[in-house]
Design an enzyme around this catalytic site. Structure first.
Site, PDB file in Angstrom:
ATOM      1  N   ASP A   1      31.948  40.433  36.958  1.00  0.00           N
ATOM      2  CA  ASP A   1      32.894  39.338  36.718  1.00  0.00           C
ATOM      3  C   ASP A   1      32.176  38.028  36.419  1.00  0.00           C
ATOM      4  OD1 ASP A   1      31.873  38.955  39.258  1.00  0.00           O
ATOM      5  OD2 ASP A   1      33.770  39.273  40.307  1.00  0.00           O
TER       6      ASP A   1
ATOM      7  N   ASN B   1      39.977  39.096  51.508  1.00  0.00           N
ATOM      8  CA  ASN B   1      41.333  39.585  51.222  1.00  0.00           C
ATOM      9  C   ASN B   1      41.305  40.982  50.585  1.00  0.00           C
ATOM     10  OD1 ASN B   1      40.387  39.101  48.670  1.00  0.00           O
ATOM     11  ND2 ASN B   1      41.936  37.601  48.088  1.00  0.00           N
TER      12      ASN B   1
ATOM     13  N   HIS C   1      39.567  41.886  47.941  1.00  0.00           N
ATOM     14  CA  HIS C   1      39.361  41.980  46.488  1.00  0.00           C
ATOM     15  C   HIS C   1      38.023  42.646  46.176  1.00  0.00           C
ATOM     16  CE1 HIS C   1      37.352  37.714  45.926  1.00  0.00           C
ATOM     17  NE2 HIS C   1      36.503  38.598  46.346  1.00  0.00           N
TER      18      HIS C   1
ATOM     19  N   GLU D   1      42.377  40.613  42.574  1.00  0.00           N
ATOM     20  CA  GLU D   1      42.979  40.012  43.760  1.00  0.00           C
ATOM     21  C   GLU D   1      44.209  40.814  44.176  1.00  0.00           C
ATOM     22  OE1 GLU D   1      41.302  37.807  45.194  1.00  0.00           O
ATOM     23  OE2 GLU D   1      40.835  36.036  43.992  1.00  0.00           O
TER      24      GLU D   1
HETATM   25  P1  PGA Z   1      30.509  37.241  49.200  1.00  0.00           P
HETATM   26  O1  PGA Z   1      31.696  37.580  48.220  1.00  0.00           O
HETATM   27  O2  PGA Z   1      29.466  38.263  48.943  1.00  0.00           O
HETATM   28  O3  PGA Z   1      30.052  35.864  48.791  1.00  0.00           O
HETATM   29  O4  PGA Z   1      31.067  37.307  50.582  1.00  0.00           O
HETATM   30  C1  PGA Z   1      32.108  38.906  48.118  1.00  0.00           C
HETATM   31  C2  PGA Z   1      33.321  38.979  47.233  1.00  0.00           C
HETATM   32  O5  PGA Z   1      34.117  38.035  47.246  1.00  0.00           O
HETATM   33  O6  PGA Z   1      33.471  39.992  46.532  1.00  0.00           O
END
Ligand code: PGA
Length: 241
Positions: free
Chosen positions: A67, A136, A138, A143
């Site tokens: 992404d 959450n 995702h 999302e």
């Molecule tokens: P993070 O993000 O590794 O910074 O916790 C993970 C994500 O949001 O997929």
């Protein structure tokens, strides 16, 4: 789903790096699906160590990232292109022209997404996809929602994600509110998937995934549809300690 529980962040990073190294030793021109965020940073540091010791070479590897924020310039130090260059690509022998991140500067987001999926197909698909997980649930920027889009697409970010990531930007309003992301179908097409999690704040999302059920409101649960997924998480994420 295979589950590996590690003592801490460092051992989680080492376990994930081992699987990447194994994939690269079995196929020198592996297609790696890569992720950004704080979770995989330690894994990239491990891979750089293995490279420096002469254990692996990225010369024939292609990489496709999950992404990118949209819109964002590649030179913005919060862009995922910048993150990948800094944490891996600038430190190993990968051919930069074989590294792909959705283009956050594309004028036509829909055309960029379509060509990204075509690119992945033309590379023969993803051999190993690395994932983090949001609080959450995702994966990538898929999302929670009543409906999910299977292919690469432009998406709006949720408040939870904005709250988690805006601290990295000079001010919260500098954070883009949209992103280009591989879809759940793109991710599930990978031959092998590793999902990493560290820290108590990921516990709820991990628990939902480990129920074995599937719901679009916790996108990581969709990984229960795939037959080669390994969750590597530290004790804090697994036990909520
Ligand atoms: P993070 O993000 O590794 O910074 O916790 C993970 C994500 O949001 O997929």
């Amino acid at each position: 789903m295979n589950v590996i529980i590690t003592e801490n962040y460092e051992s989680m990073s080492k376990e994930a790096a081992k699987i990447v190294v194994d994939t690269m030793s079995k196929k020198i021109n592996a297609v790696l699906g890569l992720a950004t965020g704080s979770t995989p940073e330690g894994m990239y540091a491990e891979l750089c160590r293995s490279y420096n010791k002469g254990e692996i070479s990225f010369r024939a590897v292609n990489s496709v990232n999950l992404d990118e924020y949209y819109p964002i310039s590649a030179t913005n130090n919060q862009s995922y292109r910048y993150f990948m260059n800094k944490n891996l690509f600038d430190k190993v022998d990968i051919n930069k022209s074989n590294t792909y991140v959705p283009n956050g500067e594309a004028k036509d987001a829909a055309a960029e997404c379509k060509s990204y999926d075509e690119l992945i197909a033309s590379l023969g698909g993803i051999d190993l996809q690395i994932l983090g997980i949001g609080r959450n649930g995702h994966i990538g920027f898929n999302e929670p929602n009543g409906e999910l889009i299977p292919v690469t697409h432009l998406t709006s970010l949720t408040e939870s994600t904005i709250e988690s990531n805006s601290k990295y930007f000079p001010t919260p309003s500098d954070m883009p509110r949209s992103a280009l992301t591989m879809g759940i179908g793109t991710i599930l097409n990978a031959k092998k998937i590793v999902i990493m999690a560290s820290g108590k704040e990921k516990h709820e999302a991990i628990l939902k995934m480990l129920t074995g059920k599937v719901t679009t409101m916790w996108p990581a649960t969709m990984l229960n549809l795939h037959n080669d997924v390994t969750l590597i998480c530290d004790r804090r994420a697994y036990y909520g300690e």
